[in-house]
Write a protein that holds these residues in place. Structure first.
Motif, PDB file in Angstrom:
ATOM      1  N   SER A 155       0.815  -1.212   0.000  1.00 33.16           N
ATOM      2  CA  SER A 155       0.000   0.000   0.000  1.00 33.16           C
ATOM      3  C   SER A 155       0.848   1.260   0.000  1.00 33.16           C
ATOM      4  O   SER A 155       0.347   2.341   0.273  1.00 33.16           O
ATOM      5  N   ARG A 156       2.131   1.148  -0.317  1.00 38.97           N
ATOM      6  CA  ARG A 156       2.981   2.320  -0.278  1.00 38.97           C
ATOM      7  C   ARG A 156       2.585   3.325  -1.350  1.00 38.97           C
ATOM      8  O   ARG A 156       2.259   2.955  -2.470  1.00 38.97           O
ATOM      9  N   ALA A 157       2.609   4.605  -0.990  1.00 41.19           N
ATOM     10  CA  ALA A 157       2.245   5.656  -1.942  1.00 41.19           C
ATOM     11  C   ALA A 157       3.116   6.876  -1.704  1.00 41.19           C
ATOM     12  O   ALA A 157       3.586   7.122  -0.588  1.00 41.19           O
ATOM     13  N   LEU A 158       3.342   7.631  -2.774  1.00 42.32           N
ATOM     14  CA  LEU A 158       4.088   8.882  -2.701  1.00 42.32           C
ATOM     15  C   LEU A 158       3.223   9.994  -3.283  1.00 42.32           C
ATOM     16  O   LEU A 158       2.500   9.774  -4.254  1.00 42.32           O
ATOM     17  N   THR A 159       3.300  11.179  -2.703  1.00 38.47           N
ATOM     18  CA  THR A 159       2.677  12.357  -3.287  1.00 38.47           C
ATOM     19  C   THR A 159       3.774  13.191  -3.921  1.00 38.47           C
ATOM     20  O   THR A 159       4.721  13.604  -3.248  1.00 38.47           O
ATOM     21  N   LEU A 160       3.658  13.411  -5.230  1.00 42.57           N
ATOM     22  CA  LEU A 160       4.689  14.114  -5.980  1.00 42.57           C
ATOM     23  C   LEU A 160       4.223  15.524  -6.321  1.00 42.57           C
ATOM     24  O   LEU A 160       3.074  15.733  -6.734  1.00 42.57           O
ATOM     25  N   THR A 161       5.111  16.488  -6.152  1.00 43.43           N
ATOM     26  CA  THR A 161       4.852  17.896  -6.440  1.00 43.43           C
ATOM     27  C   THR A 161       5.759  18.347  -7.584  1.00 43.43           C
ATOM     28  O   THR A 161       6.616  17.576  -8.041  1.00 43.43           O
ATOM     29  N   PRO A 162       5.615  19.584  -8.101  1.00 46.20           N
ATOM     30  CA  PRO A 162       6.392  20.000  -9.272  1.00 46.20           C
ATOM     31  C   PRO A 162       7.895  19.783  -9.127  1.00 46.20           C
ATOM     32  O   PRO A 162       8.492  20.104  -8.097  1.00 46.20           O
ATOM     33  N   GLY A 163       8.486  19.183 -10.158  1.00 46.27           N
ATOM     34  CA  GLY A 163       9.910  18.897 -10.151  1.00 46.27           C
ATOM     35  C   GLY A 163      10.264  17.575  -9.517  1.00 46.27           C
ATOM     36  O   GLY A 163      11.440  17.194  -9.484  1.00 46.27           O
ATOM     37  N   LYS A 164       9.281  16.827  -9.027  1.00 47.63           N
ATOM     38  CA  LYS A 164       9.534  15.550  -8.360  1.00 47.63           C
ATOM     39  C   LYS A 164       9.210  14.385  -9.288  1.00 47.63           C
ATOM     40  O   LYS A 164       8.291  14.448 -10.108  1.00 47.63           O
ATOM     41  N   SER A 165       9.963  13.312  -9.131  1.00 43.73           N
ATOM     42  CA  SER A 165       9.786  12.112  -9.953  1.00 43.73           C
ATOM     43  C   SER A 165       9.858  10.875  -9.076  1.00 43.73           C
ATOM     44  O   SER A 165      10.399  10.915  -7.960  1.00 43.73           O
ATOM     45  N   ALA A 166       9.330   9.783  -9.586  1.00 47.05           N
ATOM     46  CA  ALA A 166       9.411   8.507  -8.871  1.00 47.05           C
ATOM     47  C   ALA A 166       9.367   7.378  -9.888  1.00 47.05           C
ATOM     48  O   ALA A 166       8.859   7.536 -11.008  1.00 47.05           O
ATOM     49  N   ILE A 167       9.897   6.233  -9.486  1.00 49.93           N
ATOM     50  CA  ILE A 167       9.913   5.026 -10.314  1.00 49.93           C
ATOM     51  C   ILE A 167       9.315   3.884  -9.498  1.00 49.93           C
ATOM     52  O   ILE A 167       9.602   3.738  -8.299  1.00 49.93           O
ATOM     53  N   ALA A 168       8.502   3.068 -10.161  1.00 49.64           N
ATOM     54  CA  ALA A 168       7.901   1.913  -9.496  1.00 49.64           C
ATOM     55  C   ALA A 168       8.113   0.666 -10.326  1.00 49.64           C
ATOM     56  O   ALA A 168       8.144   0.711 -11.561  1.00 49.64           O
ATOM     57  N   THR A 169       8.289  -0.453  -9.632  1.00 49.26           N
ATOM     58  CA  THR A 169       8.258  -1.771 -10.247  1.00 49.26           C
ATOM     59  C   THR A 169       7.048  -2.484  -9.666  1.00 49.26           C
ATOM     60  O   THR A 169       6.212  -1.869  -9.009  1.00 49.26           O
ATOM     61  N   ARG A 170       6.945  -3.782  -9.874  1.00 51.78           N
ATOM     62  CA  ARG A 170       5.800  -4.501  -9.324  1.00 51.78           C
ATOM     63  C   ARG A 170       5.823  -4.534  -7.794  1.00 51.78           C
ATOM     64  O   ARG A 170       4.778  -4.646  -7.153  1.00 51.78           O
ATOM     65  N   ALA A 171       7.025  -4.419  -7.214  1.00 52.03           N
ATOM     66  CA  ALA A 171       7.137  -4.590  -5.768  1.00 52.03           C
ATOM     67  C   ALA A 171       7.582  -3.353  -5.012  1.00 52.03           C
ATOM     68  O   ALA A 171       7.398  -3.273  -3.800  1.00 52.03           O
TER      69      ALA A 171
ATOM     70  N   ILE B 200       8.419   1.136  -4.908  1.00 48.16           N
ATOM     71  CA  ILE B 200       8.220   2.472  -5.449  1.00 48.16           C
ATOM     72  C   ILE B 200       9.173   3.397  -4.701  1.00 48.16           C
ATOM     73  O   ILE B 200       9.311   3.304  -3.480  1.00 48.16           O
ATOM     74  N   ARG B 201       9.878   4.254  -5.440  1.00 48.53           N
ATOM     75  CA  ARG B 201      10.862   5.108  -4.786  1.00 48.53           C
ATOM     76  C   ARG B 201      10.978   6.436  -5.519  1.00 48.53           C
ATOM     77  O   ARG B 201      10.821   6.511  -6.733  1.00 48.53           O
ATOM     78  N   PRO B 202      11.244   7.511  -4.757  1.00 40.28           N
ATOM     79  CA  PRO B 202      11.481   8.806  -5.406  1.00 40.28           C
ATOM     80  C   PRO B 202      12.849   8.819  -6.060  1.00 40.28           C
ATOM     81  O   PRO B 202      13.770   8.114  -5.638  1.00 40.28           O
ATOM     82  N   VAL B 203      13.005   9.607  -7.105  1.00 38.31           N
ATOM     83  CA  VAL B 203      14.294   9.775  -7.766  1.00 38.31           C
ATOM     84  C   VAL B 203      14.553  11.269  -7.932  1.00 38.31           C
ATOM     85  O   VAL B 203      13.635  12.092  -7.867  1.00 38.31           O
TER      86      VAL B 203
END
Length: 324
Positions: free
Chosen positions: A212-228, A230-233
């Motif tokens: 159930s992990r989730a990230l809230t991204l704002t302008p200039g923010k990025s993230a990458i997810a796989t099947r298992a 999710i992480r900010p980059v």
């Protein structure tokens, strides 16, 4: 067993395998090849995938009766049996029923594909704008599934018409992206999904069971997810804007390895660049180029960088947007 039944059975096997989360890179390649082999393969998988997602969400809802014990999620074996019932005919009939609680219609979607070198713009029923990059396939919801988009491959830029009461949702593999009023881009390469936000914010989460992990991204923010996971980059708003130059038929390089630049050109052209210069990977280039001008780029590489580069033959004209 007729051919359609065989396709459905194969689609079900792939859905179970992909849902387990233990598919190797070789397995993922085999799946993509099967999906690409015909539209019938893709359509069968999409139907089952949507039914499985709906079933998982319905099974997690509390019971409607006052004071009743909430329903618990089914264990994996029971869920697969339930899905097998869906495969046996419930999806085809257009409806499926969970007890006497809730009836859900099958998805109302239209699929669009762009070919190599083609950029296309879609205007959705709610006024939202979607830009499709080269080699992208999406499904767009209509009717009760309006304000929903599924990305099956490629990259899309979204400029969403805000509606507080009806969130705009993007599904890509095991990832869910919910618009909270924004401009954002989503790319999918098999099981890897990346999201970058230019304006507003999005909620980027995993929809896989037990995660159930989730990230809230704002302008200039990025993230990458796989099947298992999710992480900010690390994100950079200016770089994000440069990366969207494809919407204008351009590519922008800043201290970019020449091998990466050539790979980017090859994404947009039927004719392909091939480099032969030894140690050319150490060469880095910069500049703004029209990605359709493959001849001019190759000539510049030869004259300015002394790079031995070939253009392999092929048609340089993309096919039109396909509505599937």
């Amino acid at each position: 067993m007729n051919s359609q039944a065989a396709i459905e059975e194969r689609a079900a096997a792939w859905l179970l395998r992909m849902s387990d989360g233990d598919c190797s890179e070789a397995c993922a390649r085999e799946f993509e090849e099967w999906l690409d082999a015909s539209f019938e393969h893709a359509a069968a998988y999409w139907r089952l995938e949507h039914g499985y997602e709906q079933l998982d969400r319905l099974l997690s809802l509390p019971a409607l009766e006052a004071g009743a014990e909430p329903r618990r999620k089914l264990p994996a074996v029971s869920k697969l049996l339930a899905m097998a019932a869906t495969i046996a005919g419930l999806v085809w009939s257009g409806w499926f029923l969970l007890g006497d609680r809730l009836t859900v219609g099958t998805p109302h979607v239209v699929a669009y594909s762009t070919q190599r070198g083609q950029i296309s713009e879609l205007t959705l029923a709610d006024g939202s704008q979607v830009s499709l990059d080269s080699g992208t396939t999406v499904r767009v919801g209509t009717g009760p599934d309006a304000r929903k988009v599924w990305i099956d491959r490629g990259r899309a830029f979204f400029q969403v018409s805000h509606d507080r009461d009806h969130p705009f949702q993007v599904y890509a593999g095991a990832s869910d992206i919910v618009d909270l009023g924004t401009k954002f881009v989503v790319s999918r390469n098999k099981a890897v999904v990346a999201t970058s936000v230019l304006e507003g914010k999005v909620r980027f989460s995993l929809s896989s069971p037990g995660n159930s992990r989730a990230l809230t991204l704002t302008p200039g923010k990025s993230a990458i997810a796989t099947r298992a996971t999710i992480r900010p980059v690390a994100g950079d708003l200016r770089q994000m804007q440069n990366d969207l130059a494809w919407r204008e038929g351009m590519v922008i390089f800043e201290d970019t390895p020449i091998s990466d630049a050539i790979a980017e050109f090859n994404r947009y052209n039927q004719r392909q660049l091939a480099i032969h210069t030894i140690k050319a990977e150490h060469i880095r280039i910069g500049g703004k180029f029209r990605f359709g001008n493959i001849d001019g780029f190759a000539r510049l590489m030869r004259e300015a960088y002394n790079v031995d580069i070939d253009i392999l033959p092929g048609s340089s004209q993309p096919e039109p947007l396909r509505e599937r």
